[in-house]
Write a protein that holds these residues in place. Structure first.
Motif, PDB file in Angstrom:
ATOM      1  N   VAL A  40       0.851  -1.191   0.000  1.00 46.62           N
ATOM      2  CA  VAL A  40       0.000   0.000   0.000  1.00 46.62           C
ATOM      3  C   VAL A  40       0.886   1.239   0.000  1.00 46.62           C
ATOM      4  CG1 VAL A  40      -1.731   1.306   1.292  1.00 46.62           C
ATOM      5  CG2 VAL A  40      -1.826  -1.212   1.231  1.00 46.62           C
ATOM      6  N   HIS A  55       0.730   5.701  -0.043  1.00 44.22           N
ATOM      7  CA  HIS A  55      -0.080   6.911   0.117  1.00 44.22           C
ATOM      8  C   HIS A  55       0.594   8.040  -0.665  1.00 44.22           C
ATOM      9  CE1 HIS A  55      -2.854   9.742   1.941  1.00 44.22           C
ATOM     10  NE2 HIS A  55      -1.808  10.542   2.209  1.00 44.22           N
ATOM     11  N   VAL A  97       5.539   9.167  -2.782  1.00 43.21           N
ATOM     12  CA  VAL A  97       4.627   8.153  -2.238  1.00 43.21           C
ATOM     13  C   VAL A  97       5.197   7.596  -0.934  1.00 43.21           C
ATOM     14  CG1 VAL A  97       3.369   6.017  -2.704  1.00 43.21           C
ATOM     15  CG2 VAL A  97       3.957   7.560  -4.604  1.00 43.21           C
ATOM     16  N   ASP A  98       4.361   7.623   0.111  1.00 45.11           N
ATOM     17  CA  ASP A  98       4.718   7.027   1.396  1.00 45.11           C
ATOM     18  C   ASP A  98       4.437   5.529   1.326  1.00 45.11           C
ATOM     19  OD1 ASP A  98       5.114   6.260   3.993  1.00 45.11           O
ATOM     20  OD2 ASP A  98       3.355   7.329   4.794  1.00 45.11           O
ATOM     21  N   GLU A 131      -4.403  10.090  -2.146  1.00 47.28           N
ATOM     22  CA  GLU A 131      -4.999   8.781  -2.438  1.00 47.28           C
ATOM     23  C   GLU A 131      -4.094   7.649  -1.951  1.00 47.28           C
ATOM     24  OE1 GLU A 131      -7.885   8.474  -3.441  1.00 47.28           O
ATOM     25  OE2 GLU A 131      -8.467  10.105  -4.769  1.00 47.28           O
ATOM     26  N   ASN A 132      -4.731   6.544  -1.539  1.00 45.82           N
ATOM     27  CA  ASN A 132      -3.997   5.310  -1.264  1.00 45.82           C
ATOM     28  C   ASN A 132      -3.997   4.449  -2.521  1.00 45.82           C
ATOM     29  OD1 ASN A 132      -3.418   5.971   1.378  1.00 45.82           O
ATOM     30  ND2 ASN A 132      -5.208   4.908   2.214  1.00 45.82           N
ATOM     31  N   ALA A 146      -9.462   4.518   2.339  1.00 45.81           N
ATOM     32  CA  ALA A 146      -8.702   5.501   3.117  1.00 45.81           C
ATOM     33  C   ALA A 146      -8.026   4.892   4.331  1.00 45.81           C
ATOM     34  CB  ALA A 146      -9.625   6.644   3.543  1.00 45.81           C
ATOM     35  N   ASP A 147      -8.555   3.763   4.845  1.00 49.78           N
ATOM     36  CA  ASP A 147      -7.969   3.174   6.051  1.00 49.78           C
ATOM     37  C   ASP A 147      -6.831   2.201   5.742  1.00 49.78           C
ATOM     38  OD1 ASP A 147      -9.472   1.206   4.879  1.00 49.78           O
ATOM     39  OD2 ASP A 147     -10.573   0.642   6.707  1.00 49.78           O
ATOM     40  N   ALA A 148      -6.449   2.068   4.466  1.00 50.41           N
ATOM     41  CA  ALA A 148      -5.327   1.182   4.122  1.00 50.41           C
ATOM     42  C   ALA A 148      -4.038   1.758   4.701  1.00 50.41           C
ATOM     43  CB  ALA A 148      -5.214   1.035   2.608  1.00 50.41           C
ATOM     44  N   PRO A 166      -0.121   2.413   4.792  1.00 43.32           N
ATOM     45  CA  PRO A 166       1.037   2.422   3.891  1.00 43.32           C
ATOM     46  C   PRO A 166       2.106   1.436   4.344  1.00 43.32           C
ATOM     47  CG  PRO A 166       0.339   4.668   4.374  1.00 43.32           C
ATOM     48  CD  PRO A 166      -0.447   3.769   5.278  1.00 43.32           C
ATOM     49  N   VAL A 206      -0.494  -5.414  -0.066  1.00 47.11           N
ATOM     50  CA  VAL A 206      -1.771  -4.948  -0.588  1.00 47.11           C
ATOM     51  C   VAL A 206      -2.791  -6.069  -0.757  1.00 47.11           C
ATOM     52  CG1 VAL A 206      -1.311  -5.254  -3.061  1.00 47.11           C
ATOM     53  CG2 VAL A 206      -2.699  -3.320  -2.288  1.00 47.11           C
ATOM     54  N   TYR A 257      -6.281  -6.307   1.010  1.00 47.06           N
ATOM     55  CA  TYR A 257      -7.234  -5.243   0.714  1.00 47.06           C
ATOM     56  C   TYR A 257      -8.052  -5.529  -0.547  1.00 47.06           C
ATOM     57  CZ  TYR A 257      -4.830  -2.454   4.241  1.00 47.06           C
ATOM     58  OH  TYR A 257      -4.298  -1.991   5.429  1.00 47.06           O
TER      59      TYR A 257
END
Length: 805
Positions: free
Chosen positions: A47, A49, A67-68, A88-89, A145-147, A149, A153, A156
């Motif tokens: 993931v 962010h 990107v984080d 955005e994630n 939004a709660d994913a 970083p 992945v 999800y």
């Protein structure tokens, strides 16, 4: 049917590896095509962010993103997706990661700017493009939004799931649903499944007749059940991610919250549903009927379809809006502007739906279930479940009550069977307790009286209605591996070929030893070719539904297929070809239900059978060469009666002057000769000689007793005779007379010269023969041979009018 093991665990406690679970299903219930692990082969996909997203300085469509990914410093990644944005994630493939199609992602440069990885779309992870939601089909996938970083992945987007791909047989349509599969596994593992419940909140307002009226004009056998619900004030939008995951892991594409809810219930209950845009209906009127000649409907795929009188239609005020059980119409499609949903739940006749799907090439998840059958008792429950889900996901309200066009009183089936019958069929010694436990695990209420089981089968198992069906259920759950295995009893015999099989096998060896190669042709051909070269008169056996115009009738002869094979070889510059085929032809008579299958053997030769080499020229095949092959083959059969070759001109496809019918005694068994030049031209072959024999007739004919005879150790003697004789006297007549008058020691007669040139009168021909004499027990003396030879000369002169030269 793709079964999500994650979804299964909502029903059952299954701490079992997917491979072991699949193996158990295959041994007990239905075939398993395999276990799918979506994340298999993927590595270092996490993931991310998006902190910043700036336009690329040297591109009009690329973006430079910070990107984080859960590390100390954000990664710089260049991305071309149009929907990438700060905040955005997203899905990030890190440097040295592996994504779909075994693709490795490395650090690189794009238009001069370094990119440490890649922002991924679903199809780049290995998703089928047909399963990717349309709103992200041209860009990357946005995670919730709660994913977190830096986390993998896969959880999800459902790629950590293990999916069992079932190959459902037609009799187990109940397993085309999660509920049905859960019931099956509960029986296998002796568990009580947690089945889904429906929490339907209806509004205070009833479905009024003015809002929605339903009329079913089709027969009750075609539409035994038809119900509808109304859901108002719905907001059509993308489904939540959990629902999309379940939909695409089941092999379907997420569309919107309304359509996805109907597909979810379809997978859960096995009940097809259809959602109409209520505002596109005419005064809320729905009627169900058969299509009329010449009617058209534009379906959801944009195709304008001409309807057939066998098609079931859903209509609004008698205007077609849906092809029942197959696909909805474009005019009533649910769109972003839809606010009121008319939801259909129905049972349609399996044959009607099968024909419609076949005729219009519309094989869908819904039609597949209707074809195999659905649970008639679950239609209302599935309709309620879908209405409740649509209302919850779309912030709508469900109108109170249903609009019912037709309802069916579904009752469970009761089947009785005895324990003794079960044990007799299965060869077991099961007890009452064991069998009763199996029915309990199946959740079939059972009453036991002595050794009789009276079993109540719920509507979800519509495939069970006979005692034999219950025996199968007992065998499955008891375990096929546990059934006793016994060897058959009886007097053992030595395995060997019967007479027919042995003759056929020997025939192939003899033909191949003569220089012919085996060919295998189609039994199906055109009507014209099927009639060609027929040995006996027969009607054709025509196919009702041929695969092509070249395969419409069963053959009456093997020769036409061999000529097609010769033409194939000639077209590829192979001009010296010798083929044979052993196979069946099919004779049909008006009073016969099925054609009679008769074994034939045939051959076809074109060009030369002698390979050209130094000092050896090619020798084109002629009538006598192929006749020699046939004669040698017939001799090997040791036929008791005489083999005769009679010139014949009745075969239209054969050369009238170079064709002979073959008789054994008085029975016609085949023909040999040259293919007519016109026929050869039609088949695109060169000069060709063929034969065909009725092998079934030859096998049935009486055979001569074969007995060993030692080779004589005494010398032979020969005499030659040349004669002038009339042209109409055949060689066969002369040889027969010589053998008749030649005496006991005449062993062989060979024709070695034929002359028709100068110094031979008109109407005459000159023939010369060698006669071989030999005694098995003593040396012949000249006087003995001369005496026998003189009798032959006298007979030739007196009976045939020959002039000895």
């Amino acid at each position: 049917m793709r079964i999500s093991t994650t979804w299964l665990r909502d029903y059952l406690k299954l701490d079992i590896p997917a491979d072991e679970l699949a193996e158990k299903i295959e041994r007990t219930a239905v075939e398993v095509d395999g276990v799918i692990r979506p994340s298999e082969g993927l590595k270092k996909v996490v993931v991310g962010h998006v902190l910043e997203c700036e336009p690329h300085p040297d591109s009009d469509h690329l973006h430079v993103c910070q990107v984080d990914v859960g590390e100390e410093e954000p990664l710089q990644i260049v991305c071309g997706a149009p929907n990438v944005a700060a905040g955005e994630n997203v899905i990030v493939a890190l440097p040295n990661s592996w994504i779909g199609d075994h693709t490795k992602i490395k650090k690189g440069k794009m238009r001069g700017i370094v990119s440490f990885g890649m922002l991924c779309a679903l199809d780049e992870l290995g998703f089928d493009e047909k399963l990717v939601p349309k709103e992200v089909a041209d860009g990357i996938f946005i995670l919730p939004a709660d994913a977190v970083p830096g986390e993998p992945v896969f959880s999800y987007i459902g790629m950590d799931d293990e999916i069992i791909d079932l190959s459902i047989t037609p009799n187990r349509g109940d397993m085309l649903s999660m509920n049905g599969t859960a019931h099956e596994l509960a029986a296998i593992y002796d568990q009580k499944p947690t089945m889904p419940t429906v929490d339907l909140q209806e509004s205070a307002t009833d479905v009024a007749e003015d809002d929605l009226t339903v009329q079913v004009d089709a027969d009750e056998t075609d539409v035994p059940t038809y119900k509808m619900r109304l859901i108002k004030n719905v907001t059509v939008k993308p489904s939540p991610l959990w629902l999309q995951v379940r939909i695409w892991n089941a092999g379907m594409r997420p569309i919107n919250n309304v359509v996805d809810a109907t597909n979810y219930v379809l997978m859960q209950y096995g009940q097809p549903l259809h959602a109409f845009d209520y505002d596109q209906l005419t005064a809320g009127k729905i009627n169900v009927r058969l299509a009329k000649e010449g009617e058209h409907l534009t379906t959801l795929d944009g195709e304008d379809r001409e309807l057939l009188p066998t098609d079931l239609l859903i209509c609004s005020d008698d205007q077609p809006i849906c092809l029942a059980g197959a696909m909805g119409g474009l005019d009533t499609e649910v769109t972003d502007k839809t606010t009121t949903i008319a939801l259909e739940g129905a049972v349609f006749d399996a044959v009607r739906i099968r024909k419609a799907a076949h005729n219009h090439d519309l094989h869908s998840e819904a039609s597949m279930r209707y074809e195999r059958g659905i649970d008639h008792g679950m239609t209302g429950t599935a309709l309620d479940a879908a209405a409740a889900m649509i209302a919850e996901l779309g912030d709508g309200t469900v109108a109170k009550g249903m609009a019912v066009g037709r309802d069916e009183d579904v009752q469970p089936v009761t089947v009785a069977i005895t324990l003794s019958r079960i044990n007799h069929v299965l060869g077991t010694e099961l007890t009452n307790e064991t069998v009763a436990d199996i029915f309990k695990r199946l959740d079939f209420p059972t009453v036991v009286a002595d050794d009789t089981f009276t079993v109540t089968v719920p509507s979800r198992r519509w495939d069970i209605h006979l005692p034999a069906d219950l025996i199968e259920e007992v065998a499955r759950l008891y375990g096929y591996d546990n059934l006793p295995a016994t060897l058959p009893t009886g007097q053992p015999t030595i395995g060997k070929l019967n007479e027919t099989q042995q003759v056929i096998r020997n025939s192939r060896k003899l033909m191949e030893s003569a220089g012919l190669t085996q060919a295998i042709s189609y039994s199906l051909t055109t009507a014209e070719k099927a009639h060609a070269f027929a040995l006996h008169a027969s009607e054709l056996t025509n196919l009702d539904f041929p695969m092509s115009s070249e395969r419409t009738a069963l053959r009456l002869s093997l020769v036409s297929g061999l000529l097609d094979d010769l033409a194939y070889n000639n077209a590829r510059k192979e001009h010296n070809v010798a083929l044979y085929e052993e196979g069946r032809v099919f004779y049909s008579q008006p009073e016969e239900v099925r054609p009679v299958e008769v074994e034939h053997i045939a051959g076809a030769i074109t060009g030369s059978m002698v390979k050209k080499s130094w000092g050896v020229a090619e020798q084109p095949v002629d009538f006598y060469q192929i006749k020699g092959i046939v004669a040698s083959y017939l001799k090997s059969l040791a036929l008791a009666e005489e083999v005769r070759y009679v010139a014949n001109s009745d075969h239209a496809e054969m050369h009238p002057g170079r064709t002979a019918n073959i008789y054994v005694g008085d029975q016609l068994v085949g023909f040999v000769g040259e293919v007519h030049p016109t026929t050869a031209k039609a088949y695109k072959v060169r000069e060709t000689y063929v034969f065909e024999l009725d092998l079934t007739a030859l096998i049935a004919l009486p055979k001569a007793r074969q007995q060993y005879q030692p080779i004589s150790k005494f010398p032979s003697m020969t005499r030659d005779v040349a004669m002038l004789i009339d042209d109409n006297v055949t060689n066969a007549t002369i040889v027969a007379l010589i053998n008749q008058k030649g005496g006991a020691h005449l062993q062989d007669v060979q024709l070695f010269d034929v002359y028709n040139g100068s110094h031979v009168p008109d109407g005459k021909k000159s023939l010369a023969y060698t006669l071989t004499y030999q005694n098995q027990d003593a040396t012949l003396v000249d006087e003995e041979v001369t005496q026998a030879f003189d009798k032959v000369l006298t007979a030739l002169t007196d009976e045939l009018g020959a002039e000895i030269r």
